[in-house]
Enzyme design. Structure first.
Site, PDB file in Angstrom:
ATOM      1  N   HIS A 270      54.867  74.459  -6.639  1.00  0.00           N
ATOM      2  CA  HIS A 270      54.026  74.835  -7.794  1.00  0.00           C
ATOM      3  C   HIS A 270      53.083  73.694  -8.183  1.00  0.00           C
ATOM      4  O   HIS A 270      52.696  73.577  -9.353  1.00  0.00           O
ATOM      5  CB  HIS A 270      54.890  75.217  -9.010  1.00  0.00           C
ATOM      6  CG  HIS A 270      55.879  76.299  -8.733  1.00  0.00           C
ATOM      7  ND1 HIS A 270      55.579  77.638  -8.855  1.00  0.00           N
ATOM      8  CD2 HIS A 270      57.173  76.238  -8.326  1.00  0.00           C
ATOM      9  CE1 HIS A 270      56.645  78.358  -8.547  1.00  0.00           C
ATOM     10  NE2 HIS A 270      57.620  77.535  -8.213  1.00  0.00           N
TER      11      HIS A 270
ATOM     12  N   SER B   2      27.518  62.506  -1.458  1.00  0.00           N
ATOM     13  CA  SER B   2      26.740  62.863  -2.637  1.00  0.00           C
ATOM     14  C   SER B   2      25.322  62.335  -2.505  1.00  0.00           C
ATOM     15  O   SER B   2      25.100  61.253  -1.962  1.00  0.00           O
ATOM     16  CB  SER B   2      27.392  62.286  -3.900  1.00  0.00           C
ATOM     17  OG  SER B   2      26.566  62.476  -5.026  1.00  0.00           O
TER      18      SER B   2
ATOM     19  N   LYS C  43      30.383  57.835  -2.417  1.00  0.00           N
ATOM     20  CA  LYS C  43      31.282  58.993  -2.442  1.00  0.00           C
ATOM     21  C   LYS C  43      31.389  59.608  -1.046  1.00  0.00           C
ATOM     22  O   LYS C  43      30.387  59.801  -0.361  1.00  0.00           O
ATOM     23  CB  LYS C  43      30.770  60.042  -3.421  1.00  0.00           C
ATOM     24  CG  LYS C  43      31.789  61.133  -3.759  1.00  0.00           C
ATOM     25  CD  LYS C  43      31.236  62.035  -4.860  1.00  0.00           C
ATOM     26  CE  LYS C  43      32.318  62.952  -5.403  1.00  0.00           C
ATOM     27  NZ  LYS C  43      32.838  63.877  -4.400  1.00  0.00           N
TER      28      LYS C  43
ATOM     29  N   GLU D 242      36.659  71.247   4.495  1.00  0.00           N
ATOM     30  CA  GLU D 242      35.818  72.170   3.741  1.00  0.00           C
ATOM     31  C   GLU D 242      35.088  73.129   4.675  1.00  0.00           C
ATOM     32  O   GLU D 242      34.992  74.340   4.402  1.00  0.00           O
ATOM     33  CB  GLU D 242      34.817  71.389   2.896  1.00  0.00           C
ATOM     34  CG  GLU D 242      35.447  70.679   1.702  1.00  0.00           C
ATOM     35  CD  GLU D 242      34.459  69.809   0.959  1.00  0.00           C
ATOM     36  OE1 GLU D 242      33.284  69.721   1.392  1.00  0.00           O
ATOM     37  OE2 GLU D 242      34.854  69.207  -0.059  1.00  0.00           O
TER      38      GLU D 242
END
Length: 459
Positions: free
Chosen positions: A181, A311, A317, A324
């Site tokens: 969870h 980015s 970054k 993805e």
């Protein structure tokens, strides 16, 4: 000839066709009738149909349906199509007549034009399409294309499974907090988690391999409705034999031609196996993203290889781009399966009438998963785990109190966990503070093994 066009004739009359096109009237009508997506069927699908035309020509010559000269010309023309020389000659949109008749005739017409260039007349219907119907060649071509695309996919999934197994062995003793969870749970090792991912990939290979024998069944010989009208005896067996010899794949004649043309359940089943693999990849990629989140405000248990700036505005970054991209592939495959499922349910009496969209989506799913699996394998190879951070998370998790249930009971163990978390103390310190050792409920000798994370990650 009018301008850059020439006049072609078919049973419906005259049609203007681009002067340099190898296709003829029926293809041009379909180009005009279906200006829908701008996406033709993938070349692999057309190439599979060309294979069938060559195999059929060999059989038709043996059965004295066409001449040996016509056979040789058709085989040569089909070979040129297989080489990819004429991929631009198959322009018909995916969203066309549901039987694929337009694309079948497109192939027939291009082959006929190529044989005419070689000085051999082969009528698109009477010779190139002899002993065949769109209703048995087009679904057969989908099956052939899918089967031929399966080995590269199997190899790619095998590479991913191997990368995951290797990384699992590398981090077999790297203790970390388990999570259920998304909350702390009893400890595991990073190796155990990666080993689970490897099993997911291995099961995917088994599922896909399990359906292929049914996909290797071909509808050839059924012609229009499954009865084999206008097909000489022995045509299907001999033609499929030629396909076996050429491809090395164990194609067989459909056990029931009415099932083979009226339904496409085997392709739906294959798509389901691809979807199941995609669902498993979603879990794997999301876990990698979670574990690699950070570098300071996330879990940062693992590090994925830096591949590109993440980015356009935030310097330094870096994002998990391969997981993805794979997730987007999975979304497309799951969507393709939904379309294939609906299309597979569209058999009406003796024919499924959504064959082109099945062909397009199924082959896209196979191609996407093949490429994504290889990329993800390389991503896995570049994983480095932060052993110290993972162990620190595991040691600070209140869930390590679970083995104390046997000694002090669930309720008392829950109290230990809550107090340790509230006070920022260790579980061991809290057990002692609450007097469980003093009262003899658990001894010092029992406490240390119970809280030994390395021991507790073993089955």
């Amino acid at each position: 000839m009018t301008g850059d066009f020439r006049i072609e004739h078919d049973s419906m009359g005259d049609v203007e066709v681009p002067a340099d096109a190898l296709w003829r009237a029926q293809t041009q009508r379909a180009v005009r009738n279906f200006p829908i997506s701008g996406r033709p069927l993938p070349p692999d699908r057309v190439h599979a149909l060309a294979r069938i035309k060559a195999a059929a020509a060999r059989t038709n010559a043996d059965l004295h349906v066409i001449s040996g000269e016509q056979r040789d010309a058709i085989v040569a023309a089909a070979g040129e199509i297989l080489d990819g020389r004429y991929d631009d000659q198959f322009p018909i949109d995916v969203f066309q007549t549901g039987s694929g008749t337009s694309t079948n005739m497109n192939v027939n017409e291009v082959i006929s034009s190529l044989t005419a260039r070689a000085g051999v007349e082969c009528h698109p219907n009477d010779v190139v399409n002899a002993s065949q119907s769109s209703n048995d060649t087009f679904p057969s071509a989908i099956h052939v294309a899918a089967v031929l695309a399966a080995p590269p996919l199997d190899e790619a999934i095998g590479v991913l499974a191997g990368s995951l197994r290797a990384k699992s062995e590398e981090y077999a003793d790297a203790v970390k907090s388990g999570r259920t969870h998304l909350m702390d749970a009893t400890p595991v090792t990073l190796g155990q988690e990666l080993g689970g991912y490897a099993a997911t990939a291995s099961y995917a290979r088994e599922r896909i391999a399990g359906v292929l024998p049914r996909v290797r069944e071909l509808a050839l010989g059924g012609t229009a409705v499954g009865t084999g009208i206008n097909t000489p005896e022995g045509f299907a067996e001999q033609t499929i034999g030629h396909l076996r010899d050429e491809t090395g794949q164990d194609f067989t004649e459909a056990a029931n031609h009415f099932e083979a043309q009226g339904t496409q359940d085997s392709l739906v089943e294959l798509s389901g196996a691809l979807k199941t693999y995609a669902v498993g990849l979603v879990k794997i990629c999301n876990d990698l993203r979670w574990m690699g989140s950070g570098p300071t405000a996330g879990l940062a248990e693992i590090r994925l290889e830096d591949l590109q700036p993440g980015s356009s505005i935030m310097p330094g970054k870096v994002n998990p781009v391969i997981p993805e991209a794979t997730l987007q592939v999975c979304a497309q495959v799951i969507g393709n399966d939904a379309a294939i499922t609906f299309a597979g349910a569209s058999g009406s009496f003796e024919l499924n009438v959504m064959l082109p969209v099945i062909a397009r989506n199924l082959l896209e799913s196979i191609t996407l998963l093949t490429q994504a699996s290889r990329l993800l394998a390389a991503c896995v190879d570049g994983i480095t785990g932060d052993r110290d951070r993972m162990r620190a998370y595991a040691e600070s998790s209140p869930s390590i109190v679970t083995p104390l249930n046997h000694h002090i009971g669930y309720e008392a163990a829950a109290k230990v966990a809550k107090q340790a978390l509230a006070q920022g103390a260790t579980i061991r310190e809290t057990v002692v503070e609450l007097g469980h050792v003093e009262r003899g409920e658990i001894t010092e000798e029992q406490l240390d093994p119970a809280l030994d994370l390395d021991r507790r990650t073993q089955p």
